[in-house]
Design a protein around this motif. Structure first.
Motif, PDB file in Angstrom:
ATOM      1  N   ARG A   1       0.845  -1.199   0.000  1.00 58.87           N
ATOM      2  CA  ARG A   1       0.000   0.000   0.000  1.00 58.87           C
ATOM      3  C   ARG A   1       0.879   1.247   0.000  1.00 58.87           C
ATOM      4  O   ARG A   1       1.945   1.262   0.613  1.00 58.87           O
ATOM      5  N   LEU A   2       0.381   2.285  -0.665  1.00 57.00           N
ATOM      6  CA  LEU A   2       1.043   3.588  -0.664  1.00 57.00           C
ATOM      7  C   LEU A   2       0.068   4.632  -0.141  1.00 57.00           C
ATOM      8  O   LEU A   2      -1.148   4.513  -0.313  1.00 57.00           O
ATOM      9  N   TRP A   3       0.657   5.662   0.495  1.00 53.20           N
ATOM     10  CA  TRP A   3      -0.108   6.716   1.168  1.00 53.20           C
ATOM     11  C   TRP A   3       0.507   8.065   0.839  1.00 53.20           C
ATOM     12  O   TRP A   3       1.731   8.182   0.751  1.00 53.20           O
TER      13      TRP A   3
ATOM     14  N   ALA B   1       4.592  -1.367  -7.383  1.00 54.99           N
ATOM     15  CA  ALA B   1       4.063  -0.126  -6.810  1.00 54.99           C
ATOM     16  C   ALA B   1       4.953   1.054  -7.183  1.00 54.99           C
ATOM     17  O   ALA B   1       4.457   2.131  -7.546  1.00 54.99           O
ATOM     18  N   GLY B   2       6.264   0.873  -7.109  1.00 47.36           N
ATOM     19  CA  GLY B   2       7.188   1.941  -7.476  1.00 47.36           C
ATOM     20  C   GLY B   2       7.087   2.315  -8.942  1.00 47.36           C
ATOM     21  O   GLY B   2       7.114   3.501  -9.292  1.00 47.36           O
ATOM     22  N   ALA B   3       6.951   1.334  -9.809  1.00 41.44           N
ATOM     23  CA  ALA B   3       6.855   1.609 -11.242  1.00 41.44           C
ATOM     24  C   ALA B   3       5.576   2.367 -11.575  1.00 41.44           C
ATOM     25  O   ALA B   3       5.592   3.303 -12.383  1.00 41.44           O
ATOM     26  N   VAL B   4       4.467   1.995 -10.949  1.00 37.44           N
ATOM     27  CA  VAL B   4       3.209   2.702 -11.204  1.00 37.44           C
ATOM     28  C   VAL B   4       3.306   4.129 -10.673  1.00 37.44           C
ATOM     29  O   VAL B   4       2.891   5.078 -11.342  1.00 37.44           O
ATOM     30  N   ALA B   5       3.878   4.297  -9.477  1.00 37.98           N
ATOM     31  CA  ALA B   5       4.046   5.647  -8.914  1.00 37.98           C
ATOM     32  C   ALA B   5       4.937   6.496  -9.821  1.00 37.98           C
ATOM     33  O   ALA B   5       4.627   7.665 -10.092  1.00 37.98           O
ATOM     34  N   ASP B   6       6.028   5.925 -10.305  1.00 45.45           N
ATOM     35  CA  ASP B   6       6.927   6.655 -11.209  1.00 45.45           C
ATOM     36  C   ASP B   6       6.205   7.054 -12.496  1.00 45.45           C
ATOM     37  O   ASP B   6       6.346   8.182 -12.971  1.00 45.45           O
ATOM     38  N   ALA B   7       5.425   6.137 -13.068  1.00 40.48           N
ATOM     39  CA  ALA B   7       4.714   6.416 -14.312  1.00 40.48           C
ATOM     40  C   ALA B   7       3.708   7.548 -14.141  1.00 40.48           C
ATOM     41  O   ALA B   7       3.407   8.257 -15.100  1.00 40.48           O
TER      42      ALA B   7
ATOM     43  N   GLU C   1      17.143  -2.024  -0.222  1.00 41.40           N
ATOM     44  CA  GLU C   1      18.229  -1.402  -0.988  1.00 41.40           C
ATOM     45  C   GLU C   1      18.305  -1.976  -2.399  1.00 41.40           C
ATOM     46  O   GLU C   1      18.695  -1.281  -3.337  1.00 41.40           O
ATOM     47  N   ARG C   2      17.910  -3.222  -2.582  1.00 39.35           N
ATOM     48  CA  ARG C   2      17.914  -3.855  -3.909  1.00 39.35           C
ATOM     49  C   ARG C   2      16.988  -3.141  -4.886  1.00 39.35           C
ATOM     50  O   ARG C   2      17.120  -3.290  -6.098  1.00 39.35           O
ATOM     51  N   PHE C   3      16.031  -2.365  -4.348  1.00 41.83           N
ATOM     52  CA  PHE C   3      15.040  -1.686  -5.181  1.00 41.83           C
ATOM     53  C   PHE C   3      15.256  -0.173  -5.204  1.00 41.83           C
ATOM     54  O   PHE C   3      14.363   0.583  -5.552  1.00 41.83           O
ATOM     55  N   GLY C   4      16.467   0.255  -4.839  1.00 42.55           N
ATOM     56  CA  GLY C   4      16.823   1.658  -4.936  1.00 42.55           C
ATOM     57  C   GLY C   4      16.550   2.501  -3.706  1.00 42.55           C
ATOM     58  O   GLY C   4      16.703   3.716  -3.740  1.00 42.55           O
ATOM     59  N   TYR C   5      16.178   1.893  -2.597  1.00 43.47           N
ATOM     60  CA  TYR C   5      15.932   2.632  -1.359  1.00 43.47           C
ATOM     61  C   TYR C   5      17.239   2.816  -0.603  1.00 43.47           C
ATOM     62  O   TYR C   5      18.094   1.931  -0.609  1.00 43.47           O
ATOM     63  N   ALA C   6      17.386   3.978   0.046  1.00 47.92           N
ATOM     64  CA  ALA C   6      18.616   4.280   0.776  1.00 47.92           C
ATOM     65  C   ALA C   6      18.292   5.131   2.000  1.00 47.92           C
ATOM     66  O   ALA C   6      17.318   5.892   2.009  1.00 47.92           O
ATOM     67  N   ALA C   7      19.135   5.020   3.017  1.00 46.95           N
ATOM     68  CA  ALA C   7      18.949   5.778   4.254  1.00 46.95           C
ATOM     69  C   ALA C   7      19.573   7.170   4.232  1.00 46.95           C
ATOM     70  O   ALA C   7      19.003   8.092   4.832  1.00 46.95           O
TER      71      ALA C   7
END
Length: 160
Positions: free
Chosen positions: A64-66, A100-106, A122-128
């Motif tokens: 889910r995204l918010w 979810a990330g691809a749809v949000a980016d689009a 981190e494998r999906f491009g997330y970083a701290a």
């Protein structure tokens, strides 16, 4: 649990009971005390950016995204991400995060913030590092506050 390939599809209101059962299975009652739950109490749910994974008529995964703001920056908050224990080794969680990330980016959405396990996300491009100035509504290990899609470091409180 079946090994039938799970199909990722938009979440619908009719999924409510099955989603709650999955969340209870995945997290138990402890899910209600997490800082992520505090965020979801004020954030606006985005059903258009929330997805179920279904196999053999069962909801076996969820993301889910918010809508939130980080200071003045519009952003999204990801969570929960839940996968039935019988499906955790087949990459379904990663497929849900990527979808979810691809749809949000689009759709041109802003950065996506979450609280989660760095080796997984981190494998999906997330970083701290870009989240050092982010303030969540409760205590959290700062190493678990991750973002993707931030063009600069983020700072300020997470708010509606």
């Amino acid at each position: 649990m079946s090994t039938t390939e799970a199909v990722i599809r938009p979440e619908t209101p009719a999924d409510g009971r099955r989603i709650e059962a999955l969340l209870d299975h995945a997290f138990g009652p402890g899910r209600f005390v997490k800082v992520s739950e505090r965020v979801r109490e004020f954030a606006r749910f985005r059903p258009d950016l929330s997805f179920c994974a279904e196999a053999d008529g069962e909801v076996v995964g969820l993301v889910r995204l918010w809508d939130i703001h980080i200071g003045q920056t519009p952003a999204l908050f990801l969570g929960p991400l839940a996968v039935h224990s019988g499906r955790r080794l087949d990459g379904l969680g990663g497929r849900l995060v990527e979808h979810a990330g691809a749809v949000a980016d689009a759709r041109g959405e802003g950065p996506i913030l979450l609280v989660g396990d760095p080796p997984f996300f981190e494998r999906f491009g997330y970083a701290a590092p870009p989240t050092a100035g982010v303030r969540l509504p409760g205590p959290v290990d700062p190493r678990r506050v991750l973002v993707r899609g931030a063009s600069q470091p983020l700072s300020g409180p997470v708010r509606p």
